[in-house]
Design a protein around this motif. Structure first.
Motif, short mmCIF file in Angstrom:
data_model
loop_
_atom_site.label_atom_id
_atom_site.label_comp_id
_atom_site.label_asym_id
_atom_site.label_seq_id
_atom_site.Cartn_x
_atom_site.Cartn_y
_atom_site.Cartn_z
N THR A 122 -18.90 -3.46 4.92
CA THR A 122 -18.54 -4.36 3.95
C THR A 122 -17.20 -3.98 2.87
OG1 THR A 122 -19.87 -3.45 2.24
CG2 THR A 122 -20.77 -5.31 3.61
N HIS A 123 -16.54 -2.84 3.59
CA HIS A 123 -15.45 -2.25 2.87
C HIS A 123 -13.97 -2.71 3.38
CE1 HIS A 123 -17.58 1.02 0.38
NE2 HIS A 123 -18.23 0.04 0.08
N TYR A 124 -13.16 -3.49 2.93
CA TYR A 124 -12.21 -4.16 3.68
C TYR A 124 -10.84 -3.33 2.72
CZ TYR A 124 -15.52 -7.50 4.91
OH TYR A 124 -16.61 -8.25 5.70
N SER A 125 -9.84 -3.10 3.58
CA SER A 125 -8.72 -2.55 3.18
C SER A 125 -7.23 -2.87 3.89
CB SER A 125 -8.43 -0.96 2.82
OG SER A 125 -8.92 -0.53 4.12
N VAL A 126 -6.30 -2.72 3.48
CA VAL A 126 -5.08 -3.03 3.98
C VAL A 126 -4.85 -1.59 4.87
CG1 VAL A 126 -2.71 -3.29 4.12
CG2 VAL A 126 -3.99 -4.76 2.69
N ASN A 127 -5.42 -1.42 6.05
CA ASN A 127 -5.32 -0.02 6.64
C ASN A 127 -4.10 -0.03 7.86
OD1 ASN A 127 -6.50 -1.16 9.30
ND2 ASN A 127 -8.23 -1.71 7.79
N ASP A 141 9.81 -7.56 7.68
CA ASP A 141 9.89 -6.52 6.74
C ASP A 141 9.53 -6.87 5.37
OD1 ASP A 141 10.90 -4.71 8.67
OD2 ASP A 141 13.00 -4.90 8.04
N TYR A 142 9.94 -7.88 4.65
CA TYR A 142 9.88 -8.44 3.53
C TYR A 142 8.22 -8.45 3.23
CZ TYR A 142 9.49 -11.83 -0.48
OH TYR A 142 8.79 -12.36 -1.45
N GLN A 143 7.73 -9.27 4.48
CA GLN A 143 6.32 -9.34 4.27
C GLN A 143 5.22 -8.11 4.23
OE1 GLN A 143 6.42 -12.28 7.59
NE2 GLN A 143 5.18 -13.75 6.54
N TYR A 144 5.86 -7.33 5.21
CA TYR A 144 5.31 -5.99 5.26
C TYR A 144 5.19 -5.10 3.86
CZ TYR A 144 4.25 -1.20 7.48
OH TYR A 144 3.89 0.01 7.58
N LEU A 148 2.15 -4.01 1.46
CA LEU A 148 1.80 -2.55 1.30
C LEU A 148 1.30 -2.20 -0.05
CD1 LEU A 148 4.86 -0.23 3.05
CD2 LEU A 148 2.37 -0.47 3.58
N GLN A 149 1.70 -3.15 -0.99
CA GLN A 149 1.08 -3.05 -2.40
C GLN A 149 -0.37 -2.87 -2.62
OE1 GLN A 149 3.30 -5.51 -5.27
NE2 GLN A 149 4.44 -6.43 -3.63
N LEU A 150 -0.92 -3.38 -1.44
CA LEU A 150 -2.55 -3.37 -1.35
C LEU A 150 -2.94 -2.24 -0.67
CD1 LEU A 150 -3.06 -7.13 -0.68
CD2 LEU A 150 -2.96 -6.14 -2.86
N LYS A 151 -2.21 -1.38 -0.09
CA LYS A 151 -2.66 -0.31 0.97
C LYS A 151 -3.78 0.44 0.43
CE LYS A 151 -1.19 1.92 4.56
NZ LYS A 151 -2.07 3.05 4.80
N ASP A 152 -3.96 1.00 -0.93
CA ASP A 152 -4.93 1.84 -1.14
C ASP A 152 -6.23 1.12 -1.78
OD1 ASP A 152 -3.73 4.22 -0.06
OD2 ASP A 152 -2.18 4.10 -2.15
N VAL A 165 -4.52 -10.64 1.07
CA VAL A 165 -3.71 -10.55 2.44
C VAL A 165 -2.83 -11.59 2.61
CG1 VAL A 165 -3.55 -10.00 4.68
CG2 VAL A 165 -5.37 -8.67 3.05
N ILE A 166 -3.19 -12.84 2.60
CA ILE A 166 -2.46 -14.06 2.84
C ILE A 166 -1.57 -14.31 1.59
CG2 ILE A 166 -2.72 -16.55 2.79
CD1 ILE A 166 -3.49 -15.38 5.24
N SER A 167 -1.89 -13.85 0.54
CA SER A 167 -0.90 -14.23 -0.85
C SER A 167 0.37 -13.21 -0.71
CB SER A 167 -1.70 -14.03 -1.89
OG SER A 167 -0.72 -13.99 -3.01
N TYR A 168 -0.04 -11.67 -0.38
CA TYR A 168 1.09 -10.88 -0.52
C TYR A 168 1.77 -10.89 0.90
CZ TYR A 168 -0.79 -8.56 -4.71
OH TYR A 168 -1.02 -8.11 -6.13
N ALA A 169 1.33 -11.31 1.82
CA ALA A 169 1.87 -11.01 3.13
C ALA A 169 2.72 -12.59 3.26
CB ALA A 169 1.04 -10.70 4.40
#
Length: 229
Positions: A122-127, A141-144, A148-152, A165-169
């Protein structure tokens, strides 16, 4: 004196006969009884102690996720299983089930069978895996850089993770996105674990006491084998 010698020799012969007869009777009655099982060991040619187990957790190799291990039951293997259980209890997700038994020729006698212990992923992350797959999907590149702001950041709610993820990307809610992003957020092992797991599987987290019980059951099972071998 001659009669006394004869009587003495006859007494010795009688005692020997009784001992031989008693020993033969005991040998003929050498049965292994366990729970509802009764087997004449005089008719058994080979006795093999075994243990089957599934102990899978986040840190496993991907090929070992839900892999069933079947091996000989011995003191060394009991220690290996104990070490694996201690790893599992610390993991973000795991599945544990242990079965010990003896093969008496082709007869299987179950000695112990643990409950199924389960903790879902149940642990989700931008990996890295998620980022790579989204690059293939067409992330620019802009979306990427935004993503990355959610990476950790670690999420425990799949819907919140998906929405961020939908919002940031800046992604549209298309079928591929909706089906794949939550799974990719679990990383490869977590995604594979949840895909194999039945939809109606119920969580049952393992405790240190449960681990001690499993190990004690395995030790008792091995003692049964040693006692009759």
């Amino acid at each position: 004196m001659k009669w006394l010698d004869i009587l003495s020799k006859l007494s010795v012969l009688v005692i020997l006969f009784v001992l031989i007869t008693t020993t033969a009777e005991k040998k003929d009655r050498f049965f292994f009884e366990y729970k509802n099982t009764k087997i004449n060991l005089n008719q058994v040619k080979k006795i093999v102690p075994k243990v089957d187990y599934i102990i899978t957790y986040k840190e496993d190799n991907s090929t070992d996720v839900f892999r069933k291990h079947s091996t000989l039951l011995n003191e060394k293997e009991i220690k290996n299983i104990e070490a694996a259980l201690k790893m599992a209890i610390k993991s973000d997700f795991y599945n544990v089930e242990v079965l010990s038994y003896m093969m008496l020729d082709n007869e299987k006698v179950v000695l112990s069978h643990s409950s199924q212990y389960l903790k879902k992923a149940t642990h989700y992350s931008v990996n890295d895996n998620l980022l790579q797959e989204l690059r293939k999907y067409g992330l620019d590149d802009y979306q990427y850089k935004n993503l990355l702001q959610l990476k950790d950041k670690v999420y425990e709610d799949s819907q919140t993770f998906f929405n961020d993820v939908i919002s940031y990307a800046k992604l549209r809610k298309m079928r591929w996105v909706e089906e794949n992003i939550p799974q990719l957020g679990l990383q490869p092992n977590g995604a594979k674990f949840m895909q194999i797991l039945a939809d109606d599987a119920v969580e049952n987290e393992i405790t240190e006491k449960d681990i001690q019980t499993i190990i004690k059951d395995l030790q008792n099972s091995y003692a049964v084998y040693v006692g009759i071998n």
